[in-house]
Scaffold this active site. Structure first.
Site, PDB file in Angstrom:
ATOM      1  N   ASN A 145       0.827  -1.208   0.000  1.00 31.19           N
ATOM      2  CA  ASN A 145       0.000   0.000   0.000  1.00 31.19           C
ATOM      3  C   ASN A 145       0.854   1.248   0.000  1.00 31.19           C
ATOM      4  O   ASN A 145       2.034   1.179   0.313  1.00 31.19           O
ATOM      5  CB  ASN A 145      -0.885  -0.016   1.252  1.00 31.19           C
ATOM      6  CG  ASN A 145      -2.263  -0.557   0.935  1.00 31.19           C
ATOM      7  OD1 ASN A 145      -2.788  -0.378  -0.147  1.00 31.19           O
ATOM      8  ND2 ASN A 145      -2.840  -1.229   1.909  1.00 31.19           N
ATOM      9  N   ASP A 169      -6.969  -6.474  -1.999  1.00 35.15           N
ATOM     10  CA  ASP A 169      -7.924  -7.513  -1.573  1.00 35.15           C
ATOM     11  C   ASP A 169      -9.282  -6.949  -1.155  1.00 35.15           C
ATOM     12  O   ASP A 169     -10.184  -7.674  -0.777  1.00 35.15           O
ATOM     13  CB  ASP A 169      -7.343  -8.331  -0.421  1.00 35.15           C
ATOM     14  CG  ASP A 169      -7.041  -7.461   0.784  1.00 35.15           C
ATOM     15  OD1 ASP A 169      -7.274  -6.234   0.728  1.00 35.15           O
ATOM     16  OD2 ASP A 169      -6.577  -8.006   1.796  1.00 35.15           O
ATOM     17  N   HIS A 198      -9.183   1.423  -4.467  1.00 37.84           N
ATOM     18  CA  HIS A 198      -9.943   1.977  -3.333  1.00 37.84           C
ATOM     19  C   HIS A 198     -10.881   3.097  -3.808  1.00 37.84           C
ATOM     20  O   HIS A 198     -11.177   4.029  -3.060  1.00 37.84           O
ATOM     21  CB  HIS A 198      -9.009   2.501  -2.225  1.00 37.84           C
ATOM     22  CG  HIS A 198      -8.323   1.395  -1.463  1.00 37.84           C
ATOM     23  ND1 HIS A 198      -7.581   1.622  -0.342  1.00 37.84           N
ATOM     24  CD2 HIS A 198      -8.294   0.059  -1.658  1.00 37.84           C
ATOM     25  CE1 HIS A 198      -7.106   0.467   0.116  1.00 37.84           C
ATOM     26  NE2 HIS A 198      -7.523  -0.504  -0.676  1.00 37.84           N
ATOM     27  N   TYR A 259     -14.358   1.839   0.538  1.00 39.91           N
ATOM     28  CA  TYR A 259     -13.418   2.939   0.751  1.00 39.91           C
ATOM     29  C   TYR A 259     -13.983   4.274   0.267  1.00 39.91           C
ATOM     30  O   TYR A 259     -13.504   5.334   0.678  1.00 39.91           O
ATOM     31  CB  TYR A 259     -12.083   2.668   0.056  1.00 39.91           C
ATOM     32  CG  TYR A 259     -11.131   1.875   0.932  1.00 39.91           C
ATOM     33  CD1 TYR A 259     -10.370   2.523   1.904  1.00 39.91           C
ATOM     34  CD2 TYR A 259     -11.011   0.505   0.815  1.00 39.91           C
ATOM     35  CE1 TYR A 259      -9.514   1.812   2.721  1.00 39.91           C
ATOM     36  CE2 TYR A 259     -10.158  -0.217   1.629  1.00 39.91           C
ATOM     37  CZ  TYR A 259      -9.406   0.449   2.577  1.00 39.91           C
ATOM     38  OH  TYR A 259      -8.562  -0.258   3.385  1.00 39.91           O
TER      39      TYR A 259
END
Ligand code: G6P
Ligand code: MN
Length: 435
Positions: A145, A169, A198, A259
């Site tokens: 990330n 994921d 996201h 997200y």
């Protein structure tokens, strides 16, 4: 048989990932696992527990630990990458600094993701260079990330690398919830999805017969019946789904990645947080300790039986992907890849998250076509933020960094962006290039 390096071997995700590797050994036979990490001390316990688990569940697999690329990446077939530059201590700062200014404090979204990106990218680039030096043909499956920023950077540094795959994921974790609510196995569902990492939307969810189950999920979201047992336990999930159900009514009916709550409800997300105790603190106090407990249990009892070790979606997804490659399974996975016309009315250079067919030749993206103004506009804005973040890093460019933060929907205000950037520069003095 295959040789696998786990980069970030000391991660809390390593043991569940090894467990999945054991369970998939008939499809993905292994001869060697190397835990690569810069922090050998932290990784030692996980290494000892891994040796015991592998001895117990697999046959003749060599387990190694190393902080040296020439050793760890020597003749590997796969690298699973899950590094955390700066560790959880820096994650805490990524979360707390923006919160001081009433902005979202999250490790991948907003200013937190920006700060983490500037730390993560140089390390990811170094590791990929190391892997390519010793194993030019290894498949690199990267989870590190903030995936959006990391993917934008790997695209620029390794534009022709056909064996470097960026994944996340989260959509899969969301699909686990859907599958549970529908009473089917997640693996029987084939998603259609588009967006940035996201920052994307489900458009369809096909079962094995090709029937789209997303309308059913939408109905369940609207009438509040989408409450699988697992989700009830997790307050965050329930909140998210409640918010999403409102959005599903308002918006055309694609189901947003959870997200997106940070971008659509930034104020609410800030109010929910404890500015002195963030997710980083919770992970340090709970998951870190739990991994330590499990490791010690396995070492003391010389078995994983009774340790409480559970597989996670994180490890399962990476192993499923590797399995689809080596067995030419042609399964569908969501991958972060260069747009290049996949979304026909969107920036060609952007890294988009879309369904791809995965086989022994790598990944082949499905065509998405045109998206509506609402999504396109949101995504262009967010891609501007991603691109300028990587520009700032590559060119040591303060102005690009500031512009990136202004573009981010969780910040917008120029003075706020300046203040946050100033504090973050100080906090990251040992990590960032000089802006
Ligand atoms: C999911 C997301 C990751 C994120 C992680 C956070 O796996 O895909 O991008 O970093 O959740 O998990 P944590 O439990 O550490 O907050
Ligand atoms: Mn992710």
């Amino acid at each position: 048989k295959y040789s696998i390096a786990i980069c970030g071997g000391g991660s809390t995700y390593t043991l569940p990932m090894i467990k999945t590797l054991c369970d998939y050994q008939h499809k993905l036979p292994i001869k060697r696992i190397v835990l690569y990490d810069i922090d050998l001390e932290k990784t030692a316990l996980i290494y000892e527990a891994t040796k015991i688990m592998v001895e117990e569940l697999m046959d003749g697999v060599k387990v190694e630990i190393s902080n040296k690329p020439e050793k760890a990446f020597d003749k590997i077939d796969f690298a699973f990458m899950q590094i955390r530059s700066g560790g959880l201590k820096m994650r805490e700062k990524d979360e707390k600094i923006p919160l001081k200014y009433d902005c979202v404090g999250q490790e991948t979204c907003g200013a937190g993701g920006f700060a983490y990106g500037l730390r993560s990218v140089p390390d990811v680039i170094d590791i990929v260079n190391g892997i390519r030096k010793y194993s030019p043909k290894a498949w690199i499956i990267n989870y590190s990330n903030p995936a959006a920023i990391v993917a934008e950077a790997t695209k620029r540094f390794f534009p022709n690398d056909k064996r470097l795959i960026n994944i996340c994921d989260m959509p899969i974790a969301i699909m686990e919830g859907f599958a549970e609510a529908l009473g089917v196995k997640r693996q029987s569902l084939s998603p259609r999805y588009f967006g940035l990492n996201h920052f994307g939307w489900f458009t369809n969810l096909y079962d094995e017969k090709g029937v789209d189950l997303l309308p059913k999920i939408k109905k369940m979201l609207k009438d509040g019946s989408l409450m699988p047992e697992e989700l009830k336990k997790d307050k965050d999930w329930v909140n998210t789904f409640n918010q999403l159900s409102v959005m599903v009514k308002d918006i055309e009916g694609h189901i947003p990645n959870t997200y997106l709550q940070y971008y659509f409800y930034p104020k609410k997300m800030v109010e929910k947080e404890d500015k002195n105790y963030t997710r980083a603190n919770a992970v340090m106090d709970n998951r870190l300790k739990e991994v330590e407990r499990i490791s010690k249990y396995v070492i003391d009892n010389k078995t994983i039986k009774g340790s409480g070790l559970e597989e996670g979606v994180h490890g399962t997804y990476i192993v499923e992907l590797a399995t689809s490659i080596i067995n030419n399974e042609n399964k569908t996975f969501l991958i972060i890849t260069k747009n290049n016309g996949i979304i026909s009315n969107f920036s060609k250079d952007a890294m988009v998250e879309v369904p791809c067919i995965v086989n022994s030749n790598g990944w082949e993206p499905m065509h998405i076509g045109e998206i509506d103004t609402f999504y396109k506009a949101l995504m262009e804005n967010q891609y501007g933020y991603e691109k300028l973040t990587v520009d700032a890093l590559i060119n040591n460019d303060y102005d690009a960094a500031l512009k990136a933060l202004i573009l981010n929907r969780t910040i917008v205000n120029v003075d706020t962006a300046k203040n946050i950037l100033g504090e973050m520069i100080e906090a990251n003095i040992n990590y960032w290039p000089k802006l």
